[in-house]
Scaffold this motif. Structure first.
Motif, short mmCIF file in Angstrom:
data_model
loop_
_atom_site.label_atom_id
_atom_site.label_comp_id
_atom_site.label_asym_id
_atom_site.label_seq_id
_atom_site.Cartn_x
_atom_site.Cartn_y
_atom_site.Cartn_z
N VAL A 32 0.79 -0.75 -0.08
CA VAL A 32 -0.12 -0.20 0.02
C VAL A 32 1.12 1.18 -0.11
N ALA A 33 0.59 2.15 -0.38
CA ALA A 33 0.85 3.55 -1.05
C ALA A 33 0.98 5.06 -0.26
N ASP A 34 1.00 4.21 1.18
CA ASP A 34 1.73 5.14 2.75
C ASP A 34 3.07 5.23 2.62
N SER A 90 -12.90 14.85 -0.05
CA SER A 90 -12.69 13.82 1.05
C SER A 90 -11.64 13.17 0.22
N GLY A 91 -10.86 13.05 -0.92
CA GLY A 91 -9.83 12.03 -1.06
C GLY A 91 -9.61 11.98 -3.03
N VAL A 92 -8.71 11.81 -3.37
CA VAL A 92 -8.00 12.30 -5.09
C VAL A 92 -9.24 10.96 -5.44
N VAL A 93 -8.47 9.69 -4.86
CA VAL A 93 -10.18 8.87 -6.18
C VAL A 93 -11.67 9.33 -5.56
N PRO A 94 -12.17 9.61 -4.52
CA PRO A 94 -13.51 10.72 -4.34
C PRO A 94 -13.70 11.94 -5.66
N ALA A 95 -12.49 12.39 -5.45
CA ALA A 95 -11.99 13.48 -6.67
C ALA A 95 -12.59 12.49 -8.12
N ALA A 116 -1.65 1.97 -15.19
CA ALA A 116 -2.09 2.51 -14.27
C ALA A 116 -2.34 2.24 -12.83
N TYR A 117 -2.64 3.19 -11.80
CA TYR A 117 -3.24 2.63 -10.74
C TYR A 117 -4.44 2.57 -11.00
N ASN A 118 -4.54 1.17 -10.17
CA ASN A 118 -5.46 0.04 -9.68
C ASN A 118 -7.24 1.03 -9.80
N LEU A 164 -5.38 11.43 -16.38
CA LEU A 164 -3.28 11.38 -17.13
C LEU A 164 -3.22 10.89 -15.20
N CYS A 165 -1.57 10.05 -15.21
CA CYS A 165 -1.34 10.55 -13.77
C CYS A 165 0.31 10.83 -13.95
N ASN A 166 0.21 12.11 -12.92
CA ASN A 166 1.52 12.93 -13.50
C ASN A 166 2.21 13.64 -11.39
N HIS A 168 3.89 9.25 -12.36
CA HIS A 168 2.67 8.48 -12.60
C HIS A 168 2.99 7.10 -11.89
N ASN A 169 2.15 6.42 -11.21
CA ASN A 169 2.02 5.29 -10.43
C ASN A 169 1.55 4.52 -11.91
N PRO A 170 1.79 2.78 -11.93
CA PRO A 170 3.50 3.21 -10.78
C PRO A 170 4.57 2.88 -12.12
N ALA A 196 -6.06 15.51 -14.52
CA ALA A 196 -4.72 15.57 -14.07
C ALA A 196 -4.69 14.54 -12.78
N ASP A 197 -4.79 13.80 -12.36
CA ASP A 197 -4.16 13.15 -10.94
C ASP A 197 -2.97 13.80 -10.57
N GLU A 198 -2.69 14.73 -9.98
CA GLU A 198 -1.16 14.52 -9.26
C GLU A 198 -0.81 14.53 -8.40
N ILE A 199 -1.53 13.86 -7.71
CA ILE A 199 -1.56 13.07 -6.23
C ILE A 199 0.09 13.03 -5.79
N HIS A 200 1.00 12.72 -6.50
CA HIS A 200 2.92 12.41 -6.52
C HIS A 200 4.04 13.61 -7.16
N CYS A 201 2.73 14.55 -6.78
CA CYS A 201 3.94 15.91 -7.64
C CYS A 201 4.67 15.85 -7.09
N PRO A 230 -2.19 17.08 -0.46
CA PRO A 230 -0.76 16.99 0.39
C PRO A 230 -0.15 15.34 1.29
N SER A 231 -1.73 14.59 0.63
CA SER A 231 -1.40 13.25 1.42
C SER A 231 -0.13 12.02 1.01
N LYS A 232 0.04 11.87 0.26
CA LYS A 232 1.25 11.24 -0.37
C LYS A 232 2.90 11.83 0.40
N ALA A 233 2.82 13.13 -0.09
CA ALA A 233 4.23 13.87 0.36
C ALA A 233 4.28 13.75 2.04
C1 LIG Z 1 -2.27 7.93 -9.19
C2 LIG Z 1 -3.08 8.36 -7.23
N1 LIG Z 1 -4.10 8.77 -7.59
C3 LIG Z 1 -4.49 8.33 -5.78
C4 LIG Z 1 -4.01 7.68 -5.29
C5 LIG Z 1 -5.62 7.95 -3.67
O1 LIG Z 1 -5.66 8.77 -3.50
P1 LIG Z 1 -6.56 9.20 -1.98
O2 LIG Z 1 -5.90 8.16 -1.11
O3 LIG Z 1 -6.75 10.50 -1.88
O4 LIG Z 1 -8.25 8.32 -2.39
C6 LIG Z 1 -3.13 7.49 -4.97
C7 LIG Z 1 -3.03 6.07 -4.09
O5 LIG Z 1 -2.16 5.65 -4.01
C8 LIG Z 1 -2.56 7.45 -6.11
O6 LIG Z 1 -1.56 6.54 -6.19
#
Ligand SMILES: Cc1ncc(COP(=O)(O)O)c(C=O)c1O
Length: 389
Positions: A32-34, A90-95, A116-118, A164-166, A168-170, A196-201, A230-233
């Motif tokens: 898991v990505a934390d 409440s999160g990038v996935v909900p977004a 790409a991110y599952n 777009l994942c920027n 990019h995970n994975p 643009a999912d830039e959560i890892h920016c 700011p959740s990943k960083a």
């Molecule tokens: C590309 C990407 N987007 C979103 C998420 C999850 O975002 P959140 O926990 O804010 O829903 C992750 C988590 O690993 C991710 O890698």
């Protein structure tokens, strides 16, 4: 170093999804990505102050929150965001899910650059859309965009969005301005809106600066919605907060409506306090973290070079998720991951989780103290060094 990333902080028994999902003792989770680091001191202090107040009622997001987001992206990433463009959630996935709901109708196609991110796949499915795979090209130990294929996929009248994942995970790429421009131009040509999912920016390494897609031109800005957090960083995923930045007012209204329909329009007091402290006070901590993560990556890369040279490790430009080509096992990535878990109690992600192009790879989360990483690598070598059987 001023900040300590070396101390092992036990996480088992803290209701950690990463550490407490395995029932057996002694499992090392690198899935898991934390991160296994404490967040920045200023964030902890801000949260402690908020806890000490003792009342945790419904939360109003203050101006200071918007100011912090705007300042951070302006100063750190040279992207001037207007606070009116921001929709918190409440999160990038909900977004992502709300954006897809807002901008498509069931049966539409959403382009994804795979592997790409599952959760991209589940969000698309949950909104009744179809995934259209623009497979990344894997050649000479590097991933690039297949622009001809993207053009063809975008020309499909049913294709409405590109996720777009920027960075990019994975696969660990940080897309260059040139790549982003080509992607953006193709999407504009065919009326495909860019999400643009830039959560890892924040997590990028030397020579690979993050470019916000929307910062490249006014036309890209108006044809996109960017998701950040700011959740990943800062290791705040459990606090559940993220922002959608959408400059086009009509688009933003629709997104805002979908955020409300999906009931993800509320955030909690801890997420707000933590975001402000992270963006306003924790830049130096983040820079130290990035150095440490790079040290971990170098350690892993050298380890593979010396002990497992038959398994190419992809260059890490961004994220703390290392993508490793395990095709030399000859047993597929699900079985490789299963063996690592069964025989060595090491949890990694199988590449198949990430869709087309993921078979044959595993993903390893290296955001942990170096001694844990070294332990994980020793466990890996015991499984991978064996010949196929
Ligand atoms: C590309 C990407 N987007 C979103 C998420 C999850 O975002 P959140 O926990 O804010 O829903 C992750 C988590 O690993 C991710 O890698």
């Amino acid at each position: 170093m001023k900040y300590d990333f070396d101390t092992i902080i036990p996480r088992r028994g803290t209701n950690s999804y990463k550490w407490d999902t395995p029932e057996e003792e002694g499992v090392l989770p690198m899935w898991v990505a934390d991160m296994d680091f404490r967040t920045a001191p200023a964030v902890i202090e801000a949260l402690q102050r908020r806890v000490a107040h003792g009342i945790f009622g419904y939360t109003k997001v203050p101006q200071a929150y918007y100011d912090a987001v705007v300042r951070w992206f302006g100063n750190r990433h040279r992207w001037q965001v207007d606070p009116r463009w921001i929709v918190y959630t409440s999160g990038v996935v909900p977004a992502l899910s709300a954006i897809i709901k807002a901008l498509t109708v069931p049966g539409d196609r959403v382009i994804v650059q795979t592997p790409a991110y599952n959760c991209f796949y589940s969000s698309i499915r949950n909104d009744g859309c179809e995934m259209s795979a623009n497979r990344l090209v894997y050649r000479d130990n590097r991933y690039t965009v297949d622009f001809d294929d993207l053009e063809a996929k975008a020309a499909d009248p049913k294709a409405k969005l590109l996720l777009l994942c920027n960075p990019h995970n994975p696969v660990g790429r940080v897309w260059t301005p040139e790549e982003l421009r080509r992607i953006g131009d193709i999407c504009l040509r065919h009326g495909v809106f860019v999400v643009a999912d830039e959560i890892h920016c924040e997590l990028t390494y030397e020579g690979h600066d993050y470019t916000p897609f929307a910062s490249l031109s006014e036309r890209f800005l108006m044809n996109s919605a960017t998701c950040v957090s700011p959740s990943k960083a800062f290791n705040l995923a459990g606090l559940q907060i993220a922002d959608i930045v959408a400059a086009d007012e009509q688009v933003r209204r629709r997104i805002d409506r979908a955020v409300n329909i999906n009931e993800v329009c509320d955030v909690n007091p801890f997420g707000v306090a933590a975001t402000i402290a992270a963006y306003d006070e924790s830049g130096a901590w983040l820079d130290a973290l990035r150095k440490y993560l790079w040290g971990n990556y170098e350690y892993l890369r050298r380890f593979f070079e010396e002990r497992l040279p038959q398994y190419p490790v992809l260059p890490l430009e961004g994220t703390y998720l290392v993508w490793i080509d395990c095709r030399a096992t000859g047993i597929g990535s699900d079985d490789t991951a299963l063996r690592l878990q069964k025989e060595q109690k090491l949890m990694v992600n199988s590449g198949t989780l990430y869709g087309p192009g993921g078979e044959g790879f595993i993903r390893l989360n290296i955001a942990c103290p170096r001694t844990l990483l070294a332990d994980g690598l020793e466990r890996t070598v015991r499984v991978l060094e064996r010949r196929r059987d």
